[in-house]
Scaffold this active site. Structure first.
Site, short mmCIF file in Angstrom:
data_model
loop_
_atom_site.label_atom_id
_atom_site.label_comp_id
_atom_site.label_asym_id
_atom_site.label_seq_id
_atom_site.Cartn_x
_atom_site.Cartn_y
_atom_site.Cartn_z
N PRO A 13 48.97 109.11 -64.78
CA PRO A 13 49.67 109.00 -63.74
C PRO A 13 51.09 108.38 -64.11
O PRO A 13 51.04 107.19 -64.75
CB PRO A 13 49.05 108.15 -62.55
CG PRO A 13 47.68 108.24 -62.93
CD PRO A 13 47.56 108.25 -64.49
N GLY A 14 52.18 108.77 -63.49
CA GLY A 14 53.48 107.87 -63.67
C GLY A 14 54.11 108.19 -64.99
O GLY A 14 55.05 107.49 -65.42
N VAL A 15 53.81 109.33 -65.80
CA VAL A 15 54.54 109.63 -67.03
C VAL A 15 55.39 110.58 -66.92
O VAL A 15 56.12 111.17 -67.93
CB VAL A 15 53.39 109.76 -68.15
CG1 VAL A 15 52.64 108.88 -68.56
CG2 VAL A 15 52.86 111.23 -67.94
N GLY A 16 55.92 110.98 -65.81
CA GLY A 16 56.81 112.18 -65.45
C GLY A 16 56.40 113.65 -65.46
O GLY A 16 57.18 114.37 -65.48
N THR A 68 55.54 115.22 -62.51
CA THR A 68 56.28 115.79 -61.46
C THR A 68 57.51 115.85 -61.43
O THR A 68 58.25 116.89 -61.37
CB THR A 68 55.76 115.03 -60.31
OG1 THR A 68 54.25 114.93 -60.15
CG2 THR A 68 56.16 115.73 -58.93
N SER A 97 32.02 106.55 -77.39
CA SER A 97 33.01 105.90 -78.07
C SER A 97 32.93 104.23 -77.95
O SER A 97 33.72 103.62 -78.62
CB SER A 97 34.44 106.39 -78.00
OG SER A 97 34.73 105.87 -76.46
N LYS A 103 44.17 104.66 -76.18
CA LYS A 103 43.48 103.67 -76.15
C LYS A 103 44.36 102.25 -76.96
O LYS A 103 44.08 101.29 -76.47
CB LYS A 103 42.27 103.92 -77.04
CG LYS A 103 41.17 104.77 -76.20
CD LYS A 103 39.88 104.92 -77.19
CE LYS A 103 38.97 105.82 -76.40
NZ LYS A 103 37.85 106.19 -77.46
N1 LIG Z 1 60.38 109.73 -69.63
C1 LIG Z 1 60.83 109.25 -68.32
N2 LIG Z 1 62.30 109.25 -68.26
C2 LIG Z 1 62.59 108.70 -67.15
N3 LIG Z 1 61.74 108.61 -66.02
C3 LIG Z 1 60.58 108.79 -66.19
C4 LIG Z 1 59.99 109.06 -67.08
N4 LIG Z 1 58.51 109.20 -67.14
C5 LIG Z 1 58.43 109.03 -65.77
N5 LIG Z 1 59.74 108.62 -65.08
C6 LIG Z 1 59.66 108.40 -63.73
O1 LIG Z 1 58.68 107.61 -63.45
C7 LIG Z 1 58.37 107.93 -62.13
C8 LIG Z 1 56.88 108.78 -61.94
O2 LIG Z 1 56.95 109.72 -62.39
P1 LIG Z 1 56.02 111.24 -62.02
O3 LIG Z 1 56.85 112.28 -62.07
O4 LIG Z 1 55.78 110.73 -60.41
O5 LIG Z 1 54.74 110.99 -62.55
P2 LIG Z 1 53.54 112.02 -62.57
O6 LIG Z 1 53.82 113.06 -61.74
O7 LIG Z 1 53.21 112.01 -63.95
O8 LIG Z 1 52.40 111.06 -62.04
C9 LIG Z 1 59.42 109.01 -61.41
O9 LIG Z 1 60.64 108.37 -60.82
C10 LIG Z 1 60.04 109.61 -62.70
O10 LIG Z 1 61.26 109.88 -62.96
MG LIG Z 2 52.59 113.67 -60.02
#
Ligand SMILES: Nc1ncnc2c1ncn2[C@@H]1O[C@H](COP(=O)(O)OP(=O)(O)O)[C@@H](O)[C@H]1O
Ligand SMILES: [Mg+2]
Length: 840
Positions: free
Chosen positions: A398-401, A403, A719, A762
């Site tokens: 989660p939170g890696v961008g 979406t 692992s 990891k």
């Molecule tokens: N490489 C990146 N560069 C800029 N902003 C990022 C990056 N990766 C994640 N974010 C920001 O982090 C927040 C969470 O991303 P999100 O797309 O919701 O994550 P996911 O869908 O993978 O859980 C968003 O505001 C997104 O713009």
């Molecule tokens: Mg998402």
């Protein structure tokens, strides 16, 4: 005096009484009179009243009286239900009266007209058979004159007038007769006779000696009666006016209809039907949909608007006509512009961006060729077949961008963006809708979203495909397959619409945290693009270039009003978040910005430079600290590295021993594979007891318990083998594991270390947790190249082939000196607090 014609000529009683007036000193009242009991009325002096006489005894009395002096005492009954009323049933006071007329009806009832003369008190009953007789004594009323009497008279007259105005039950003659009298006494009796009241009240008025008291009582009765009537009237008019309004509207509407018809105009329904027809024509529906729509309009026009089905059909037609059957947004297919957009929105992610641009380039090519002609089209047909079926799937914690990448793609292409989370979607109907025969049926989420954005070629992100459910309500993934399959989605049939809708122009993108829970047929359709968690330096860069500017903007600040020092960002990342992505980081930055915005708005500050020391002022006490060193201070605990859908994580393996017979207990919701690898680890340690410096004798009398905390989270996989062996060795050697060491690797019974997956996540987790040394299987060496440079520089990696090499690092045999050195170098708040307590 009244002149009365002979018997048997019963004229209208009202007429008879009109204008009659009894003067003082009427006929003398004898000392003894026959007594006629009255059931439900009291006849009052100075009034004329018709009576019906039915009881044989009473008829006999009347018969006797009319041939004599016609005088009788009329006495009301206290108990009107008495069968054979005797003296005890009668009131003690009545009215002496003259019977004026008598007429016999065929059924034997005798109608008489009586004229009340004077109140009489019955002093003694002298006979009861064949009817009652009694000694009577005249009881004249007491009449005072004066202002008060005049006032009472006026009030009575006034109230009576109002009463008459309000009620319909009084004959006009009686009224004028009453109002014309000048005698207060007669007024009282006439009004009392004409006004509706309880029997007992009328008797009470008779029995009151003073005329003024009679009037007072009357005024009370009249006021109440007037109130009741007025209220009743009000209620009536209210109800009536309400009804009249509805009726009026109805009539007006009907008239309007007629007028419109006359003028050649249509009514509402006709207008609606006509407008729907126009919309259907304009919507550009395919043949089948249009036919269905026109058929439904036809049905609509023949239904009354009030019918329940009317609104059902209208809603359905609303859906059909509102869908963007032909509406496309025009794609921006400038690849370098797309590149700019992707870079504007996301830091790094080079590989992913490249792939996206490639994908867009193929689309562009195809469209250009398509415009150039069909021949050329055929030439690229293979590309089309190859590419069109591919759906991108972003996989990662989660939170890696994931979406937001989808959003970027939509922006780069100039398309609408739809994000539909599939998390917890269990029911096929959520994707495909309910049939129209269901009450409250609706289209599925796909069609709903398409209508919402109003174009049929949006970028449609199906978020969290790995969380899609599957139970008795039907398998949503099969519906999803149909949606994603280019062979089928040209004619996607939503259950509610029941006509095909073309989804082939939609660009579907999916996301998932893990791959293995995605149904295989779905996965086969997708091209997997793996995103991993971010290391600290990457997070700092993302925060600086993307998150902070966005949060500053969103909280209404200017860029110069808040700055974050790098140390502050690192502190927030280390102590206030623990995640692979940057979602929590963005939230924390947002929180700081809100605090600053508050200060700026209050005027307490114009600018804030957030330093590392100031972070707790904004965010409070740090929720996370490096617990590793503390946890591993006792023998029997080793730090493993795990891969989870949320990215990597560290995992403590705890072993403890007690007296027993070589028992081995495993807890912490471990899966089958993990349990087996624990067994293998124990067997290996036992077999090498001597080399490891473990007391073999003692080993025979021990039970061992191995636990992996966070027991609520299921764990599996091989692992953790190395870490479990290390924990057991530490326990049995009674030597703690070096505190800043993490490890991963599968172990064989002979102590070999086999490679494992998820190294990048990891190691990133180990880095986040503040570990400094990581033992990895040698065959995972090449995975290290994926790691960001800062992580590689921060940490020491020990590549191992055998578990003894791990033990060497863990127990300081060869690396001990270095390990100890690293430990003393570490600075972190959790440990400082610990030291303070220990020394205190
Ligand atoms: N490489 C990146 N560069 C800029 N902003 C990022 C990056 N990766 C994640 N974010 C920001 O982090 C927040 C969470 O991303 P999100 O797309 O919701 O994550 P996911 O869908 O993978 O859980 C968003 O505001 C997104 O713009
Ligand atoms: Mg998402």
């Amino acid at each position: 005096m009244l002149g009365f014609p002979g018997l048997g000529q019963l004229k209208d009683p009202g007429k008879t009484g009109q204008g009659d007036k009894t003067e003082e000193g009427g006929p003398a009242i004898p000392a003894e009179l026959p007594i006629l009991p009255l059931k439900n009325t009291a006849v009052l002096p100075l009034t004329v009243l018709p009576l019906a006489v039915q009881k044989p005894r009473s008829v006999r009395l009347v018969d006797d009286v009319v041939v004599a002096d016609r005088m009788v005492a009329l006495v009301a009954l206290k108990n009107p239900d008495a069968e054979e009323p005797g003296p005890q049933d009668a009131y003690g006071m009545g009215t002496a009266a003259i019977i004026h007329r008598m007429a016999r009806a065929p059924d034997g009832t005798v109608h008489i007209i009586v004229q009340g003369l004077e109140r009489v008190r019955i002093t003694e009953f002298t006979q009861t058979e064949p009817y009652m007789r009694g000694k009577v004594e005249a009881a004249p009323d007491v009449l005072e004159e004066g202002v008060e009497m005049e006032a009472l008279v006026r009030s009575t007259v006034e109230l009576f007038r109002r009463l008459v105005g309000l009620s319909a039950y009084l004959p006009e003659e009686v009224v004028s007769n009453t109002l014309n009298t000048e005698d207060p006494r007669q007024l009282a009796y006439l009004v009392a006779t004409s006004t509706r009241m309880e029997m007992a009240t009328r008797q009470e008025i008779l029995e009151l000696d003073r005329v003024s008291d009679k009037l007072r009582k009357l005024i009370a009765v009249l006021s109440r009666e007037v109130d009741v009537l007025e209220l009743g009237k009000k209620i009536q008019t209210d109800v009536q006016s309400g009804m009249e309004k509805v009726q009026r509207e109805y009539v007006l509407r009907e008239q309007l209809k007629a007028i419109k018809k006359e003028l050649g105009e249509e009514d509402e329904q006709a207008v609606e039907v006509r407008e729907l027809r126009q919309k259907i024509e304009a919507a550009g529906m395919p043949e089948e949909a249009k036919k269905e729509a026109l058929r439904e309009v036809e049905r609509l026009s023949s239904l009354p608007t009030a019918a329940a089905e009317y609104s059902v059909i209208r809603t359905y037609l609303g859906w059909l006509t509102d869908l963007p059957w032909q509406v496309n947004t025009k794609d921006k297919l400038d690849i370098s512009a797309a590149r700019r957009v992707l870079d504007e929105d996301h830091h790094d992610l080079e590989r992913i961006k490249e792939r996206i641009l490639e994908y867009l380039a193929v689309r562009k090519l195809r469209q250009e060729r398509a415009q150039a002609g069909t021949e050329a089209m055929q030439a690229v047909d293979h590309i089309r077949r190859e590419r069109e079926g591919v759906i991108l799937c972003f996989v990662g914690p989660p939170g890696v961008g994931k979406t937001s990448l989808g959003q970027s793609i939509a922006r780069a292409l100039g398309r609408q963006f739809i994000r539909q989370s599939l998390g917890g979607v269990h029911d096929e109907a959520e994707i495909r809708g309910h049939r129209r025969t269901y009450i409250g049926a609706m289209p599925g989420r796909i069609i709903q979203a398409i209508r919402r954005v109003g174009s049929r070629n949006p970028v449609f992100m199906l978020d969290e495909v790995d969380k899609i459910g599957n139970d008795f309500r039907g398998d949503p993934s099969s519906a999803l397959l149909e949606v994603l399959d280019p062979e089928q989605n040209r004619e996607f049939r939503d259950n509610y619409l029941d006509v095909p809708f073309d989804l082939s122009q939609v660009m579907f993108i999916t996301t998932a945290n893990v791959l293995d829970t995605i149904p295989a047929p779905l996965r086969d359709r997708m091209e997997i693009l793996q995103l991993s968690g971010y290391a600290e330096d990457e997070k700092v860069a993302i925060a600086t270039n993307y998150l902070i500017p966005r949060q500053v903007r969103e909280n209404g600040l200017r860029a110069d009003e808040v700055t974050f020092e790098e140390g502050a960002l690192r502190r927030i990342i280390r102590e206030y978040t623990r995640e692979a992505g940057v979602r929590e980081l963005e939230r924390q930055i947002g929180m700081v910005c809100r605090k600053v915005a508050t200060h700026v708005a209050e005027g307490t500050a114009q600018h804030a430079a957030v330093s590392a020391e100031a972070v707790p002022d904004y965010l409070g006490k740090a929720p996370y600290y490096y617990e590793v060193v503390e946890r591993t201070q006792i023998p029997g605990v080793a730090t493993g590295l795990a891969w989870t859908p949320a990215g990597g994580d560290i995992l403590f393996i705890e072993a403890t021993k007690m007296k027993g017979h070589q028992g081995f207990t495993l807890t912490g919701q471990l899966g089958e594979v993990m349990r087996e690898s624990a067994q293998a680890a124990l067997s290996y340690v036992r077999s090498k007891a001597k080399e490891l410096g473990i007391d073999e004798e003692a080993l025979a009398h021990l039970d061992i318990h191995l636990h992996v905390p966070a027991g609520a989270v299921p764990k599996d996989g091989p692992s953790a083998g190395v870490a479990m062996a290390t924990a057991l060795a530490s326990l049995l050697k009674n030597v703690p594991v070096q505190g800043e060491l993490g490890m991963t690797g599968e172990i064989t019974l002979r102590g070999q270390v086999l490679p494992v997956g998820g190294i990048k996540e990891k190691v990133l987790a180990a880095h986040r947790a503040g570990l400094k040394v990581v033992c990895l299987p040698r065959r995972n060496e090449r995975d290290l190249s994926e790691l960001p440079e800062d992580v590689r520089n921060d940490m020491k990696f020990v590549l191992v082939d055998r578990v003894e090499q791990v033990f060497d690092v863990a127990f300081g045999n060869s690396e001990g000196h270095k390990g100890a050195q690293i430990q003393t170098e570490q600075k972190q708040p959790g440990r400082q607090g610990e030291n303070g307590m220990a020394s205190g």
